[in-house]
Scaffold this motif. Sequence first.
Motif, PDB file in Angstrom:
ATOM      1  N   CYS A 105       0.845  -1.198   0.000  1.00 61.75           N
ATOM      2  CA  CYS A 105       0.000   0.000   0.000  1.00 61.75           C
ATOM      3  C   CYS A 105       0.878   1.245   0.000  1.00 61.75           C
ATOM      4  O   CYS A 105       2.011   1.203   0.461  1.00 61.75           O
ATOM      5  CB  CYS A 105      -0.870   0.040   1.260  1.00 61.75           C
ATOM      6  SG  CYS A 105      -2.113  -1.240   1.283  1.00 61.75           S
ATOM      7  N   CYS A 112      -6.228  -0.238   9.698  1.00 64.61           N
ATOM      8  CA  CYS A 112      -6.448  -1.208   8.610  1.00 64.61           C
ATOM      9  C   CYS A 112      -7.018  -2.542   9.109  1.00 64.61           C
ATOM     10  O   CYS A 112      -6.492  -3.136  10.036  1.00 64.61           O
ATOM     11  CB  CYS A 112      -5.128  -1.468   7.888  1.00 64.61           C
ATOM     12  SG  CYS A 112      -5.289  -2.687   6.568  1.00 64.61           S
ATOM     13  N   LEU A 118      -1.288  -8.115   6.714  1.00 61.31           N
ATOM     14  CA  LEU A 118      -0.325  -7.425   5.847  1.00 61.31           C
ATOM     15  C   LEU A 118       1.040  -7.368   6.525  1.00 61.31           C
ATOM     16  O   LEU A 118       2.069  -7.480   5.878  1.00 61.31           O
ATOM     17  CB  LEU A 118      -0.813  -6.015   5.507  1.00 61.31           C
ATOM     18  CG  LEU A 118      -2.051  -5.951   4.609  1.00 61.31           C
ATOM     19  CD1 LEU A 118      -2.475  -4.511   4.372  1.00 61.31           C
ATOM     20  CD2 LEU A 118      -1.820  -6.641   3.268  1.00 61.31           C
ATOM     21  N   GLY A 150      -3.664  -5.084  -0.053  1.00 60.57           N
ATOM     22  CA  GLY A 150      -2.816  -4.088  -0.672  1.00 60.57           C
ATOM     23  C   GLY A 150      -3.588  -3.060  -1.523  1.00 60.57           C
ATOM     24  O   GLY A 150      -4.775  -2.930  -1.385  1.00 60.57           O
TER      25      GLY A 150
HETATM   26  S1  SF4 Z   1      -5.318  -2.142   2.776  1.00 62.32           S
HETATM   27 FE1  SF4 Z   1      -3.749  -0.507   2.678  1.00 62.32          FE
HETATM   28  S2  SF4 Z   1      -4.840   1.343   2.007  1.00 62.32           S
HETATM   29 FE2  SF4 Z   1      -6.386  -0.158   2.718  1.00 62.32          FE
HETATM   30  S3  SF4 Z   1      -6.745   0.360   4.885  1.00 62.32           S
HETATM   31 FE3  SF4 Z   1      -5.136  -1.221   4.824  1.00 62.32          FE
HETATM   32  S4  SF4 Z   1      -3.201  -0.074   4.800  1.00 62.32           S
HETATM   33 FE4  SF4 Z   1      -4.823   1.368   4.253  1.00 62.32          FE
END
Ligand code: SF4
Length: 348
Positions: A105, A112, A118, A150
């Motif tokens: 990201c 998040c 992630l 992402g």
């Molecule tokens: S997926 Fe990425 S852009 Fe979406 S909330 Fe999580 S960190 Fe933020």
Amino acid sequence: MSNWKTEFQRAFKNLNKLYEFLEWDLSPEIEAVAATYSLFVPYNLAVKIKRTGPNSALARQFLPHLDELNPKGFNDPIGDRQHSKSAQIIHRYDARALFTPTTVCPVHCRYCFRKNELNQGEEFFDPNFEETLSYLKNHSEINEIIFTGGDPFTLSDQKIAFYLNAFKDIRHIKDIRFHTRYPVIMPERITDELVETLNSFKEHFRTLSIAVHTNHLEEFDSFTDEAIKKLAGFQLLTQTVLLKGINDNTQTLFELFDHCLNLKMRPYYLHHPDQVKGGMHFYLSLEEGRKLFQPLRNLLPGWALPHYIIDIPEGHGKINAFNPETYHYSSKLIGIRGEIISSPEPKI
Ligand code: SF4
Ligand SMILES: *Cc1c(COP(=O)(O)O)cnc(C)c1O
């Protein structure tokens, strides 16, 4: 505007360097937070954070906070894992599937809902495109592919073209959608080349939509607005996460949606916050959410009101937060297949 790949390289990943730049005091406890949930703040966003101050909606969305070490909450709050059909596909609703070609990201949002996944970089997102393609070809009920992650605009233009090219040859795939935070976080990414790449596929699909994830008016400036104007040829939607301490009042939401409308983006979803571990300080009750959502009806035309939805834990999917069968009436919700779901908000 500079090259977006350079923007990626000069983003702040080190807490000390970021706080030195901000010229704010850094408490040593916060370093433990950044060790658990990594930091990623693009340089130009840090400039905006510095300008708006430590209590701003920008600072609270993107800077680490001690409350992230609170052990309450779920690792996979919406149960995506149960619907992973290939390493890159999450297929929960018959007619559409999420495609997750990257875990990267342009910023690390502290709230998040995938923050635990992630950060771990699990094989949940491990790419295997052959497997993905054969799954999609064998499931003719899928009409829409939703690029997510992402953030899919992390992919190069060439990679995006490669995927779209593969999808255009699958007859039952009519619609394409991108869910992205780039236009407001790193507008440098919305290059003429990206727009041209996407444009060249428009004729192959019924719709090509871009849903911009944005939570607060502070995210916008002349650069973001110029970037979004470049995307005017696509169906522009927005999605917003309702977040305690950031946008949990009617006027703040109204100002955000009103500005989105100025940029021809139609407010699409307002997500009730998920009960994610490390993000529980952003959580508010459904009752609080409804109280501040309902008055928006007075301020916005019906077509500009987003759907206020809640993702039911354990993989039941999205439900209208105004579903009359919510637990405030009978402890029950009606799921997407008509099933009755009890206790949608498990005690934690
Ligand atoms: S997926 Fe990425 S852009 Fe979406 S909330 Fe999580 S960190 Fe933020
Ligand atoms: C939100 C979501 C979608 C997209 O749903 P829409 O209502 O079409 O925006 C698709 N798949 C999953 C798993 C989702 O969570």
